[in-house]
Design a protein around this motif. Structure first.
Motif, PDB file in Angstrom:
ATOM      1  N   LEU A 284       0.837  -1.197   0.000  1.00 29.67           N
ATOM      2  CA  LEU A 284       0.000   0.000   0.000  1.00 29.67           C
ATOM      3  C   LEU A 284       0.873   1.248   0.000  1.00 29.67           C
ATOM      4  O   LEU A 284       2.056   1.185   0.344  1.00 29.67           O
ATOM      5  CB  LEU A 284      -0.898   0.006   1.242  1.00 29.67           C
ATOM      6  CG  LEU A 284      -1.899  -1.144   1.373  1.00 29.67           C
ATOM      7  CD1 LEU A 284      -2.545  -1.120   2.753  1.00 29.67           C
ATOM      8  CD2 LEU A 284      -2.966  -1.052   0.295  1.00 29.67           C
ATOM      9  N   PRO A 285       0.298   2.396  -0.335  1.00 27.49           N
ATOM     10  CA  PRO A 285       1.045   3.645  -0.180  1.00 27.49           C
ATOM     11  C   PRO A 285       1.515   3.832   1.263  1.00 27.49           C
ATOM     12  O   PRO A 285       0.884   3.329   2.202  1.00 27.49           O
ATOM     13  CB  PRO A 285       0.016   4.714  -0.582  1.00 27.49           C
ATOM     14  CG  PRO A 285      -0.937   4.006  -1.495  1.00 27.49           C
ATOM     15  CD  PRO A 285      -1.018   2.602  -0.970  1.00 27.49           C
ATOM     16  N   GLN A 288      -0.990   4.953   3.938  1.00 29.23           N
ATOM     17  CA  GLN A 288      -2.011   3.962   4.253  1.00 29.23           C
ATOM     18  C   GLN A 288      -1.439   2.840   5.114  1.00 29.23           C
ATOM     19  O   GLN A 288      -2.092   2.378   6.052  1.00 29.23           O
ATOM     20  CB  GLN A 288      -2.594   3.395   2.962  1.00 29.23           C
ATOM     21  CG  GLN A 288      -3.468   4.383   2.205  1.00 29.23           C
ATOM     22  CD  GLN A 288      -4.137   3.739   1.012  1.00 29.23           C
ATOM     23  OE1 GLN A 288      -3.794   2.639   0.603  1.00 29.23           O
ATOM     24  NE2 GLN A 288      -5.092   4.448   0.421  1.00 29.23           N
ATOM     25  N   ARG A 318      -7.688  -8.706   0.944  1.00 24.02           N
ATOM     26  CA  ARG A 318      -8.248  -7.894  -0.139  1.00 24.02           C
ATOM     27  C   ARG A 318      -9.754  -8.043  -0.176  1.00 24.02           C
ATOM     28  O   ARG A 318     -10.308  -9.101   0.105  1.00 24.02           O
ATOM     29  CB  ARG A 318      -7.666  -8.339  -1.477  1.00 24.02           C
ATOM     30  CG  ARG A 318      -6.208  -7.982  -1.671  1.00 24.02           C
ATOM     31  CD  ARG A 318      -5.759  -8.295  -3.087  1.00 24.02           C
ATOM     32  NE  ARG A 318      -6.443  -7.456  -4.054  1.00 24.02           N
ATOM     33  CZ  ARG A 318      -6.268  -7.552  -5.372  1.00 24.02           C
ATOM     34  NH1 ARG A 318      -5.461  -8.472  -5.862  1.00 24.02           N
ATOM     35  NH2 ARG A 318      -6.890  -6.754  -6.204  1.00 24.02           N
ATOM     36  N   SER A 321     -11.054  -3.967  -4.768  1.00 28.76           N
ATOM     37  CA  SER A 321      -9.856  -3.154  -4.985  1.00 28.76           C
ATOM     38  C   SER A 321      -9.372  -2.502  -3.693  1.00 28.76           C
ATOM     39  O   SER A 321      -8.559  -1.577  -3.728  1.00 28.76           O
ATOM     40  CB  SER A 321     -10.147  -2.062  -6.027  1.00 28.76           C
ATOM     41  OG  SER A 321     -11.201  -1.218  -5.561  1.00 28.76           O
ATOM     42  N   PRO A 379      -8.575   2.061   0.222  1.00 22.54           N
ATOM     43  CA  PRO A 379      -8.485   1.718  -1.203  1.00 22.54           C
ATOM     44  C   PRO A 379      -7.063   1.322  -1.592  1.00 22.54           C
ATOM     45  O   PRO A 379      -6.098   1.702  -0.945  1.00 22.54           O
ATOM     46  CB  PRO A 379      -8.901   3.017  -1.896  1.00 22.54           C
ATOM     47  CG  PRO A 379      -8.567   4.101  -0.912  1.00 22.54           C
ATOM     48  CD  PRO A 379      -8.789   3.502   0.438  1.00 22.54           C
ATOM     49  N   GLY A 380      -6.972   0.499  -2.631  1.00 30.36           N
ATOM     50  CA  GLY A 380      -5.665   0.201  -3.209  1.00 30.36           C
ATOM     51  C   GLY A 380      -5.040  -1.077  -2.753  1.00 30.36           C
ATOM     52  O   GLY A 380      -3.840  -1.297  -2.953  1.00 30.36           O
TER      53      GLY A 380
END
Length: 381
Positions: A284-285, A288, A318, A321, A379-380
């Motif tokens: 993840l970023p 996040q 997950r 998305s 998200p992501g």
């Protein structure tokens, strides 16, 4: 016949590689136990790491379901044949463990065992564990043990490699603890530099206001307004210092490995069973990952310190998305309608702020006597 030795060697090689692949102690223990049970064709296998108080710091089993293990009850003590293995540091191969004079029985929910093979795991002269198998899956010779001398030799090879893998895992965890200590030290210095001078000014200004409040209320009011300004600035600088502190483990290992390591530490440190499972989550970023870690830490703190839970399950998976963190406990729970009081007590407001700050959501499900589930979706994933 020609295929037997090669297939056996391949199985041993796979087991040894699996042992060396893991760095966390509990993962190493589980791999050792599962490999030994599979290679030697046993119905049950277990490995205990002794503590210094007559019990076991860790005890891992294979071949027993979670429900069976929970019904068995507390971890065994160092007595009977287990104590003998730890004390005398020699292989034990028994035709029927129940007939051995050292046998002292087991809990009513314990599975029935007969033939037995066990040996200590040693690091030099130090016994660091006891590995044993029971109920060999083969025809038993009359009055004899299903486990053979060859089985004992193979288990001894596994134990030697297990000692190496377990020692390496312990060294790894100690190095991580040192990293955490260094990070805490750095934070202490940052907080001191960023906030201490501001707090010193705030104290002097408050003292000045106290001295003026009777003889010059107007000036005292001005000083108190300055106190409010300094306090706000100090809070901002403190918040900035904390926000900038990204756990070193996230950069080194990523979110999944960091969560797994921290949860394993909590599982060892608390009487409650704490588990972690992850499936299909991509990196993840940065923001996040840190938010998910902080929410997990806060939720775990609540469950282990306040709820009286016997079990806490953490999952990261997950969902379409998105990535979803779920922390569920079987503790005392609370009434979500009393959200203002519960929110302050359990840090729910800060968890929601963290989730919202990275574009995510936080949901809380709870009821008195029915545990609590906290779910964070970002998200992501």
């Amino acid at each position: 016949m020609s295929q037997g030795p090669r297939s056996g060697l391949a199985a041993v090689s796979s087991a040894l590689l699996a042992m060396s692949r893991h760095l966390e102690v509990r993962d190493v223990l589980k791999t050792i136990v599962a490999s030994a049970r599979e290679l030697l064709g046993a119905q049950y296998a277990a490995l205990g790491v002794p503590d210094d108080h007559g019990g076991f710091a860790q005890f891992v089993v294979d071949g027993v379901s979670d429900a069976q293990w929970k019904a068995i009850g507390p971890l065994p003590r160092q007595h009977g044949i287990l104590a003998s293995m730890l004390r005398e540091a020699k292989i034990e191969r028994l035709a029927d463990v129940r007939k051995d004079p050292r046998f002292e029985g087991w809990p009513s929910a314990h599975p029935d065992m007969s033939d037995f093979l066990g040996l200590p795991i040693k690091d030099g002269d130090e016994v660091i564990g006891a590995l044993f198998l029971a109920n060999k899956d083969c025809p038993k010779p009359e009055g004899g043990c299903g486990f053979t001398e060859d089985d004992a030799d193979l288990l001894e090879i596994l134990a030697q490699h297990a000692a190496i893998a377990l020692t390496n895992a312990r060294l790894y965890e100690r190095s991580r603890e040192l990293t955490i200590a260094e990070e805490r030290s750095r934070l202490a210095h940052e907080l001191h530099d960023a906030v201490s001078q501001k707090l010193f000014s705030l104290r002097l200004t408050a003292q000045a206001a106290a001295a003026l409040v009777d003889r010059d209320p107007s000036r005292a009011k001005g000083e108190l307004q300055q106190v409010a300004v300094l306090a706000a600035e100090a809070a901002d600088e403190l918040r900035a210092a904390v926000v900038e502190l990204r756990p070193a483990a996230l950069d080194e290992d990523g979110l999944v490995a960091t969560l797994r390591t921290q949860i394993q530490v909590l599982d060892r440190a608390h009487s409650a069973r704490v588990t972690f499972d992850s499936c299909g989550v991509r990196a993840l970023p940065t923001s996040q990952e840190e938010a998910v870690l902080r929410v997990a830490q806060e939720a775990l703190h609540n469950a282990l310190r306040h709820s009286g839970a016997e079990r806490v399950d953490v999952t990261l998976a997950r969902r379409g998305s998105a990535a979803v963190l779920r922390v569920a406990d079987d503790g005392s729970g609370f009434d979500p309608k009393a959200i203002r009081r519960a929110g302050r007590h359990l840090g729910l407001v800060s968890m929601r702020d963290r989730a919202g700050g990275v574009g995510g959501t936080l949901t809380v499900e709870s009821a008195p006597g029915r545990g609590t589930t906290i779910e964070m979706e970002v998200p992501g994933g």
